[in-house]
Motif scaffolding. Structure first.
Motif, PDB file in Angstrom:
ATOM      1  N   THR A 140       0.957  -1.023  -0.142  1.00 21.64           N
ATOM      2  CA  THR A 140       0.002  -0.129   0.045  1.00 21.64           C
ATOM      3  C   THR A 140       0.764   1.357   0.082  1.00 21.64           C
ATOM      4  OG1 THR A 140      -0.207  -0.303   2.407  1.00 21.64           O
ATOM      5  CG2 THR A 140      -1.960  -1.026   0.915  1.00 21.64           C
ATOM      6  N   ASP A 141       2.027   1.176  -0.160  1.00 23.61           N
ATOM      7  CA  ASP A 141       3.117   2.080  -0.614  1.00 23.61           C
ATOM      8  C   ASP A 141       3.194   2.769  -1.826  1.00 23.61           C
ATOM      9  OD1 ASP A 141       4.458   4.136   0.495  1.00 23.61           O
ATOM     10  OD2 ASP A 141       6.415   3.196  -0.446  1.00 23.61           O
ATOM     11  N   LEU A 142       2.439   1.746  -2.715  1.00 24.41           N
ATOM     12  CA  LEU A 142       2.579   1.905  -4.095  1.00 24.41           C
ATOM     13  C   LEU A 142       1.571   2.130  -4.980  1.00 24.41           C
ATOM     14  CD1 LEU A 142       4.817  -1.349  -4.600  1.00 24.41           C
ATOM     15  CD2 LEU A 142       5.682   0.804  -4.039  1.00 24.41           C
ATOM     16  N   SER A 143       1.518   2.458  -6.179  1.00 24.76           N
ATOM     17  CA  SER A 143       0.567   2.992  -6.971  1.00 24.76           C
ATOM     18  C   SER A 143      -0.212   1.665  -7.447  1.00 24.76           C
ATOM     19  CB  SER A 143       1.093   3.588  -8.377  1.00 24.76           C
ATOM     20  OG  SER A 143       0.248   3.808  -9.333  1.00 24.76           O
ATOM     21  N   ALA A 144      -1.413   1.755  -7.773  1.00 19.22           N
ATOM     22  CA  ALA A 144      -2.475   0.948  -8.521  1.00 19.22           C
ATOM     23  C   ALA A 144      -2.212   1.107 -10.079  1.00 19.22           C
ATOM     24  CB  ALA A 144      -3.574   1.006  -7.958  1.00 19.22           C
ATOM     25  N   ALA A 145      -1.614   2.009 -10.580  1.00 17.29           N
ATOM     26  CA  ALA A 145      -1.766   2.496 -11.853  1.00 17.29           C
ATOM     27  C   ALA A 145      -2.929   3.060 -12.207  1.00 17.29           C
ATOM     28  CB  ALA A 145      -1.323   1.207 -12.856  1.00 17.29           C
ATOM     29  N   GLY A 146      -3.206   3.298 -13.615  1.00 14.19           N
ATOM     30  CA  GLY A 146      -4.527   3.569 -13.901  1.00 14.19           C
ATOM     31  C   GLY A 146      -4.649   3.749 -15.386  1.00 14.19           C
ATOM     32  N   VAL A 373       7.509  -1.408 -16.253  1.00 14.75           N
ATOM     33  CA  VAL A 373       7.913  -1.351 -14.718  1.00 14.75           C
ATOM     34  C   VAL A 373       6.917  -2.045 -13.977  1.00 14.75           C
ATOM     35  CG1 VAL A 373       9.335   0.830 -14.704  1.00 14.75           C
ATOM     36  CG2 VAL A 373       7.014   1.011 -14.225  1.00 14.75           C
ATOM     37  N   ALA A 374       7.201  -2.541 -12.676  1.00 16.41           N
ATOM     38  CA  ALA A 374       6.223  -2.947 -11.798  1.00 16.41           C
ATOM     39  C   ALA A 374       5.871  -1.713 -10.978  1.00 16.41           C
ATOM     40  CB  ALA A 374       6.961  -4.186 -10.710  1.00 16.41           C
ATOM     41  N   ALA A 375       5.019  -1.734  -9.959  1.00 19.64           N
ATOM     42  CA  ALA A 375       4.288  -0.849  -9.395  1.00 19.64           C
ATOM     43  C   ALA A 375       5.381   0.169  -8.697  1.00 19.64           C
ATOM     44  CB  ALA A 375       3.454  -1.246  -8.360  1.00 19.64           C
ATOM     45  N   TYR A 376       5.141   1.373  -8.847  1.00 22.10           N
ATOM     46  CA  TYR A 376       6.099   2.306  -8.392  1.00 22.10           C
ATOM     47  C   TYR A 376       5.384   3.086  -7.247  1.00 22.10           C
ATOM     48  CZ  TYR A 376       3.167   5.307 -11.099  1.00 22.10           C
ATOM     49  OH  TYR A 376       2.200   6.170 -11.798  1.00 22.10           O
ATOM     50  N   PRO A 377       6.106   3.979  -6.222  1.00 18.97           N
ATOM     51  CA  PRO A 377       5.480   4.646  -5.239  1.00 18.97           C
ATOM     52  C   PRO A 377       4.283   5.544  -5.562  1.00 18.97           C
ATOM     53  CG  PRO A 377       7.886   4.644  -4.879  1.00 18.97           C
ATOM     54  CD  PRO A 377       7.566   4.301  -6.525  1.00 18.97           C
ATOM     55  N   ALA A 378       3.365   5.302  -4.691  1.00 17.53           N
ATOM     56  CA  ALA A 378       2.160   6.280  -5.055  1.00 17.53           C
ATOM     57  C   ALA A 378       2.117   7.518  -5.042  1.00 17.53           C
ATOM     58  CB  ALA A 378       0.840   5.647  -4.085  1.00 17.53           C
ATOM     59  N   SER A 379       3.242   8.055  -4.359  1.00 16.72           N
ATOM     60  CA  SER A 379       3.420   9.352  -4.117  1.00 16.72           C
ATOM     61  C   SER A 379       3.944  10.155  -5.314  1.00 16.72           C
ATOM     62  CB  SER A 379       4.270   9.625  -2.956  1.00 16.72           C
ATOM     63  OG  SER A 379       5.613   9.066  -3.256  1.00 16.72           O
ATOM     64  N   ASP A 380       4.760   9.296  -6.362  1.00 19.31           N
ATOM     65  CA  ASP A 380       5.054   9.674  -7.443  1.00 19.31           C
ATOM     66  C   ASP A 380       4.078  10.023  -8.635  1.00 19.31           C
ATOM     67  OD1 ASP A 380       7.638   9.531  -6.364  1.00 19.31           O
ATOM     68  OD2 ASP A 380       8.268   7.739  -7.596  1.00 19.31           O
ATOM     69  N   ILE A 458      -6.840 -10.956  -2.070  1.00 18.79           N
ATOM     70  CA  ILE A 458      -5.882 -10.586  -0.805  1.00 18.79           C
ATOM     71  C   ILE A 458      -6.364  -9.477   0.147  1.00 18.79           C
ATOM     72  CG2 ILE A 458      -3.859 -11.408  -2.206  1.00 18.79           C
ATOM     73  CD1 ILE A 458      -3.091  -8.530  -2.523  1.00 18.79           C
ATOM     74  N   ASP A 459      -6.010  -9.534   1.265  1.00 14.90           N
ATOM     75  CA  ASP A 459      -6.082  -8.588   2.067  1.00 14.90           C
ATOM     76  C   ASP A 459      -4.883  -7.497   2.007  1.00 14.90           C
ATOM     77  OD1 ASP A 459      -8.139  -9.539   3.622  1.00 14.90           O
ATOM     78  OD2 ASP A 459      -6.841 -10.815   4.825  1.00 14.90           O
ATOM     79  N   PRO A 460      -5.284  -6.134   1.965  1.00 12.82           N
ATOM     80  CA  PRO A 460      -4.058  -5.362   1.778  1.00 12.82           C
ATOM     81  C   PRO A 460      -2.984  -5.606   2.675  1.00 12.82           C
ATOM     82  CG  PRO A 460      -6.262  -4.069   1.716  1.00 12.82           C
ATOM     83  CD  PRO A 460      -6.451  -5.558   2.135  1.00 12.82           C
ATOM     84  N   ARG A 461      -1.849  -5.268   1.804  1.00 12.09           N
ATOM     85  CA  ARG A 461      -0.461  -5.589   2.651  1.00 12.09           C
ATOM     86  C   ARG A 461       0.028  -4.388   2.891  1.00 12.09           C
ATOM     87  NH1 ARG A 461       1.584 -10.728  -1.086  1.00 12.09           N
ATOM     88  NH2 ARG A 461      -0.281 -11.953  -0.509  1.00 12.09           N
ATOM     89  N   PRO A 462       0.884  -4.172   4.237  1.00 13.38           N
ATOM     90  CA  PRO A 462       1.390  -2.864   4.637  1.00 13.38           C
ATOM     91  C   PRO A 462       2.417  -2.456   3.904  1.00 13.38           C
ATOM     92  CG  PRO A 462       2.060  -4.803   5.934  1.00 13.38           C
ATOM     93  CD  PRO A 462       1.093  -5.131   4.988  1.00 13.38           C
ATOM     94  N   PRO A 463       2.679  -0.942   3.978  1.00 12.67           N
ATOM     95  CA  PRO A 463       3.631  -0.254   3.175  1.00 12.67           C
ATOM     96  C   PRO A 463       5.088  -1.058   3.453  1.00 12.67           C
ATOM     97  CG  PRO A 463       2.447   1.245   4.266  1.00 12.67           C
ATOM     98  CD  PRO A 463       1.960  -0.109   4.930  1.00 12.67           C
ATOM     99  N   ARG A 464       5.913  -1.074   2.368  1.00 11.90           N
ATOM    100  CA  ARG A 464       7.131  -1.688   2.582  1.00 11.90           C
ATOM    101  C   ARG A 464       8.086  -1.022   1.590  1.00 11.90           C
ATOM    102  NH1 ARG A 464       4.388  -5.527   0.503  1.00 11.90           N
ATOM    103  NH2 ARG A 464       5.014  -6.978  -1.278  1.00 11.90           N
ATOM    104  N   HIS A 465       9.202  -0.572   1.589  1.00 15.34           N
ATOM    105  CA  HIS A 465      10.288  -0.068   0.617  1.00 15.34           C
ATOM    106  C   HIS A 465      10.671  -0.996  -0.385  1.00 15.34           C
ATOM    107  CE1 HIS A 465      13.295   2.936  -0.834  1.00 15.34           C
ATOM    108  NE2 HIS A 465      14.002   1.828  -0.910  1.00 15.34           N
ATOM    109  N   VAL A 466      10.443  -0.370  -1.714  1.00 13.88           N
ATOM    110  CA  VAL A 466      10.961  -1.435  -2.687  1.00 13.88           C
ATOM    111  C   VAL A 466      11.836  -0.550  -3.446  1.00 13.88           C
ATOM    112  CG1 VAL A 466       8.719  -2.477  -3.052  1.00 13.88           C
ATOM    113  CG2 VAL A 466       9.033  -0.584  -4.417  1.00 13.88           C
TER     114      VAL A 466
END
Length: 466
Positions: A140-146, A373-380, A458-466
């Motif tokens: 949940t630190d990452l983007s879901a894309a769009g 790419v695979a999912a990137y930070p949602a803050s970007d 899946i249940d949402p998984r907590p933020p973790r750094h990638v």
């Protein structure tokens, strides 16, 4: 359960549409506050529709038989708040549904929610000033894309069995890839829709999303068919669910990691190449090749800009301060193009289409990554760099998807593996124009070969750094 399993239960009278809605209410209460995928619920309307369906005999309730379906918040649903992800329309409630929604409801679909989208569907990250950001349940630190990010997350977390999305430059395929679900961009005209702006739009299409290939085909069957309200719409000619189950296998396919036009993350390229190579196990010849798509960037940029100018140009002067900067930029770019620019872009697109058509005289399918790419930070706000290359605007990182949009080919994103840190990766399966049946059949064959069994929902998984 899969959507097909639930529809079988609905058709057999073992569960009711109201039971399905009750199950979803429980699941939404458990996970929605973490991921923000379905910000608009219309449960009273849904229950009313479900009760009406129950008055019909079993077996006569349409292809979906009462299965609940969320609608992306770019598509109108009558008497339901429809914002398009824009504060300009934050309180907009349309009186009439899009003809796609009417089609789904006629086939027994029960609309219960609107899924989140970026403002006017612009960009490959689902955030807006009305509802905020939709988060990737794998991290949940990452983007879901769009832009169909809310739909993909609802599927991945079990808040939907199937979902409607739309795709101009990858908006079905990108979130499917990031969230480990399936998204199909059909050929133009395959799914009818209301003509809100450009009536002969070949770039933007609606399509189905689900957790597996058969469920995606099931929803496509409920979406298709001609309509006089859409001059591009095609007649229903086959069952796509039957096609997915047909056992058809491609004889010869091409794989390209980059389509000759874009950088790609090496790990993503490696995962997709291995997935494509696995088709050899069923006798398919796989080789590296791609058509010439060299004009794709300039062509898509002009046609996308023209689409934004046509669709949202009238909003620029009165509402500039209420639109995100990327939308303002895209409208202004569209308004700045000359007739010569548009003529060149249309001619180039025709050339790209002809080359792709010729390519499919040699190959049954074209395979490539669905995203680079695979999912990137949602803050970007978007991907700014890949493999040492810096992108000049907010959408060029989507080139591996939008180049295919230019060809009018159906394209499906299929989960094909995970990065070392656990992020899903999607393989893009592209077929000749109007060959959705072959794309679905091949995707189903590859789904069985890969045997990933991704643990969705899946249940949402907590933020973790990638």
């Amino acid at each position: 359960m899969s959507a097909c399993e639930v529809v079988d239960l609905l058709n057999g009278g073992e569960v009711t549409p109201l039971d399905c809605l009750d199950a979803l209410v429980v699941r939404i209460a458990a996970v929605e506050n973490v991921v923000n995928a379905l910000p608009i619920l219309c449960l009273d309307r849904a229950r009313d529709r479900a009760r009406r369906l129950l008055q019909q005999p079993l077996g006569r309730r349409g292809r979906l038989a009462g299965l609940p379906v969320p609608i992306k918040d770019l598509t109108d649903v009558s008497d339901v708040r429809s914002t398009y992800g824009s504060t300009i329309f934050a309180d907009h409630v349309p009186e009439q549904s899009d003809i796609l929604v009417e089609r789904l409801e006629a086939e027994g679909g029960v609309v219960y929610a609107k899924s989140n989208t970026p403002e006017f569907g612009a960009g490959g990250n689902t955030f807006n000033d009305v509802f905020g950001t939709t988060l990737n349940p794998w991290n949940t630190d990452l983007s879901a894309a769009g832009s169909s990010g809310g739909a993909a997350v609802a599927l991945a977390t079990g808040m939907a069995w199937v979902a409607q999305g739309s795709d101009l430059g990858g908006s079905l395929r990108n979130p499917a890839s990031f969230c480990g679900v399936v998204g199909l961009r059909p050929s133009p005209g395959r799914v009818p829709r209301s003509a809100r702006f450009k009536i002969d739009d070949l770039l933007s299409v609606n399509g189905p999303m689900a957790r597996n290939v058969e469920d995606t085909a099931l929803l496509l069957d409920a979406m298709t068919g001609d309509s006089p309200a859409d001059p591009l719409s095609l007649p229903r000619t086959e069952s796509f669910l039957a096609a997915a189950r047909s056992g058809w296998r491609p004889a010869r396919v091409a794989f390209s990691a980059d389509l000759g036009i874009t950088p790609v993350d090496p790990e993503v390229a490696s995962i997709c190449r291995a997935a494509a190579a696995s088709l050899a196990a069923i006798g398919t010849h796989v080789e590296e090749a791609h058509p010439d798509l060299s004009e794709a960037h300039d062509t898509f940029s002009v046609l996308r800009g023209m689409a934004f100018a046509i669709s949202y140009g009238a909003l620029l002067e009165p509402y500039r301060d209420k639109m995100k900067p990327e939308v303002v930029w895209n409208i202004e770019k569209g308004l700045s193009y000359s007739m010569a620019d548009i003529v060149k872009a249309e001619n180039n697109r025709a050339a790209i289409y002809r080359r792709m058509h010729a390519f499919f005289e040699t190959y049954d399918l074209l395979l490539c990554p669905a995203t680079i790419v695979a999912a990137y930070p949602a803050s970007d706000r978007y991907v700014k760099e890949c493999a040492g290359y810096t992108f000049p605007n907010y959408f060029e990182w989507l080139a591996i998807a939008y180049a295919i949009s230019l060809t009018a080919s159906p394209a499906l994103s299929l989960p094909c593996g995970f990065t070392k840190d656990g992020r899903p990766v999607g393989l893009q399966i592209v077929g000749r124009t109007r060959a959705e049946g072959q794309v679905l059949a091949a995707a189903r064959a590859l789904e069985l070969l890969l045997d990933l069994h991704p643990p969705t929902p899946i249940d949402p998984r907590p933020p973790r750094h990638v």
